[in-house]
Design a protein around this motif. Structure first.
Motif, PDB file in Angstrom:
ATOM      1  N   SER A 258       0.670  -1.173  -0.016  1.00 40.40           N
ATOM      2  CA  SER A 258      -0.076  -0.215   0.128  1.00 40.40           C
ATOM      3  C   SER A 258       0.792   1.190   0.028  1.00 40.40           C
ATOM      4  CB  SER A 258      -0.759   0.107   1.319  1.00 40.40           C
ATOM      5  OG  SER A 258      -1.732   1.174   1.235  1.00 40.40           O
ATOM      6  N   ARG A 294      -1.531  -6.854  -4.476  1.00 43.75           N
ATOM      7  CA  ARG A 294      -2.858  -6.578  -4.534  1.00 43.75           C
ATOM      8  C   ARG A 294      -3.049  -5.201  -3.813  1.00 43.75           C
ATOM      9  NH1 ARG A 294      -6.035  -7.076  -0.326  1.00 43.75           N
ATOM     10  NH2 ARG A 294      -4.690  -8.677   0.726  1.00 43.75           N
ATOM     11  N   ARG A 295      -2.331  -5.045  -2.869  1.00 40.64           N
ATOM     12  CA  ARG A 295      -2.443  -3.566  -2.044  1.00 40.64           C
ATOM     13  C   ARG A 295      -1.905  -2.455  -2.867  1.00 40.64           C
ATOM     14  NH1 ARG A 295      -3.938  -3.586   3.309  1.00 40.64           N
ATOM     15  NH2 ARG A 295      -3.813  -1.279   2.913  1.00 40.64           N
ATOM     16  N   GLU A 297      -2.007  -2.246  -6.030  1.00 43.01           N
ATOM     17  CA  GLU A 297      -2.780  -1.839  -7.138  1.00 43.01           C
ATOM     18  C   GLU A 297      -3.927  -1.301  -6.699  1.00 43.01           C
ATOM     19  OE1 GLU A 297      -3.368  -5.217  -9.418  1.00 43.01           O
ATOM     20  OE2 GLU A 297      -0.894  -5.499  -9.866  1.00 43.01           O
ATOM     21  N   ASP A 298      -4.499  -1.466  -5.498  1.00 45.73           N
ATOM     22  CA  ASP A 298      -5.760  -1.138  -4.802  1.00 45.73           C
ATOM     23  C   ASP A 298      -5.726   0.413  -4.525  1.00 45.73           C
ATOM     24  OD1 ASP A 298      -8.274  -0.980  -3.861  1.00 45.73           O
ATOM     25  OD2 ASP A 298      -7.741  -2.199  -2.137  1.00 45.73           O
ATOM     26  N   LYS A 299      -6.130   1.190  -5.636  1.00 43.48           N
ATOM     27  CA  LYS A 299      -5.801   2.714  -5.468  1.00 43.48           C
ATOM     28  C   LYS A 299      -7.172   3.336  -6.050  1.00 43.48           C
ATOM     29  CE  LYS A 299      -1.969   2.636  -3.219  1.00 43.48           C
ATOM     30  NZ  LYS A 299      -2.140   2.880  -1.855  1.00 43.48           N
ATOM     31  N   SER A 303      -6.570   2.725  -9.877  1.00 42.59           N
ATOM     32  CA  SER A 303      -6.015   1.335  -9.883  1.00 42.59           C
ATOM     33  C   SER A 303      -5.584   0.696 -11.230  1.00 42.59           C
ATOM     34  CB  SER A 303      -7.267   0.100  -9.283  1.00 42.59           C
ATOM     35  OG  SER A 303      -7.410   0.292  -8.130  1.00 42.59           O
TER      36      SER A 303
END
Length: 330
Positions: A258, A294-295, A297-299, A303
């Motif tokens: 993240s 995963r985190r 890309e989780d934007k 994303s």
């Protein structure tokens, strides 16, 4: 990629990579296809009261070397003559240090060195995390990269390449405030706020932060807290993949992902994020197989952009030293 060496620098140069736990020394010089690192040596910072003492000890071991100057990469902000290493007791004046070791001294941030090393890395020095792959665009093309690495602390830097030349962005980005990404991480923050008036990203996403994170995870889950070193945490996690230490390393991987994604957004590092550091290398299986990507890309609305950004772990064993040497002869 390899930086071309300058033919105008033929002297021996003392280079160092100085972190919170270890200091690494070597000699380098220009004039070869690949930047050499000669007489490499590592010491624990706790074994010497001062940096000058560690440097003089190293120089005394190699009287055949006659360096004319020194380039030191340090885990600290470099804003003037006075330097205080962030996670160890060493503090010094650059000018006084030069007088003590008998040569001019240049001090750079450790992640300036890490950013400087990128053009000198070979394919075998990198391991990709995720499906996104580096671009094959020519070096002359404008590019922007980020460097994010947990060691004893959490380092952040950037590199802008324009017309074949690289400009390094110095930063103390690891000390930005920790940003929870979900309700569970908010509970972790609440635990740490009982211990610290301000919780930076480094308080969790670093070697020194692993202990904080372990205790916070235990507290949130209603378990007894443990006092373990980072090495003990990784060893226990390997022995018990479903235990508290293993869960802590999975959380660590997600937090690092993240944070790295946030740095990529902040710098516009669309061409890639590199992850150096001893902690990163030791936790490579957890980062590669866990929730890091995963985190990352989780934007939310961005994303799709993050999905295209490659993330690569720097596995070169002396990337900081090599970066200091590249900076010295560049």
């Amino acid at each position: 990629m390899q930086l071309a060496a300058s033919n105008s620098i033929e002297d021996s140069i003392l280079v160092a990579d100085i972190g919170g736990t270890n200091a690494r020394f070597a000699f380098t010089h220009a004039g070869q296809e690949r930047t050499p690192l000669l007489a490499q040596h590592r010491v624990a910072t706790a074994d010497f009261a001062t940096l000058s003492g560690a440097l003089l000890d190293y120089l005394s071991r190699h009287p055949e070397q006659r360096p004319t100057r020194a380039v030191l990469a340090v885990a600290s902000a470099v804003t003037g003559d006075a330097i205080k290493i962030t996670n160890n007791p060493w503090a010094f004046s650059i000018s006084q240090l030069g007088r003590e070791i008998g040569m001019p001294v240049e001090v750079i941030n450790d992640f300036t060195a890490m950013a400087s090393v990128l053009p000198a890395l070979q394919i075998d020095d990198l391991q990709a995390v995720g499906e996104a792959r580096p671009s094959n665009r020519a070096l002359a093309t404008s590019r922007c990269y980020a460097v994010v690495g947990p060691g004893t602390g959490l380092g952040v830097g950037g590199v802008i390449v324009q017309n074949g030349r690289a400009v390094v962005i110095q930063s103390e980005g690891g000390h930005v405030g920790f940003a929870p990404g979900n309700a569970y991480e908010l509970e972790l923050l609440k635990v740490l706020l009982t211990r610290y008036p301000r919780v930076s990203a480094e308080r969790l996403i670093s070697g020194s932060g692993l202990g904080n994170l372990l205790q916070a995870v235990a507290s949130v889950e209603g378990l007894a807290t443990l006092e373990l070193t980072p090495a003990q945490i990784t060893e226990t996690a390997a022995a018990d993949p479903d235990g508290l230490c293993a869960r802590t390393l999975r959380v660590f991987s997600e937090l690092l992902g993240s944070f790295a994604g946030d740095v990529a957004l902040a710098l516009g590092a669309w061409d890639g994020v590199f992850l150096p550091g001893g902690v990163t290398q030791k936790l490579l299986p957890w980062i590669r197989d866990g929730g890091f990507r995963r985190r990352f890309e989780d934007k939310g609305r961005h994303s799709a952009i993050l999905q295209r950004i490659p993330t690569q772990i720097i596995t070169h064993p002396q990337a900081g030293l090599l970066g200091a040497a590249v900076h010295a002869i560049g």
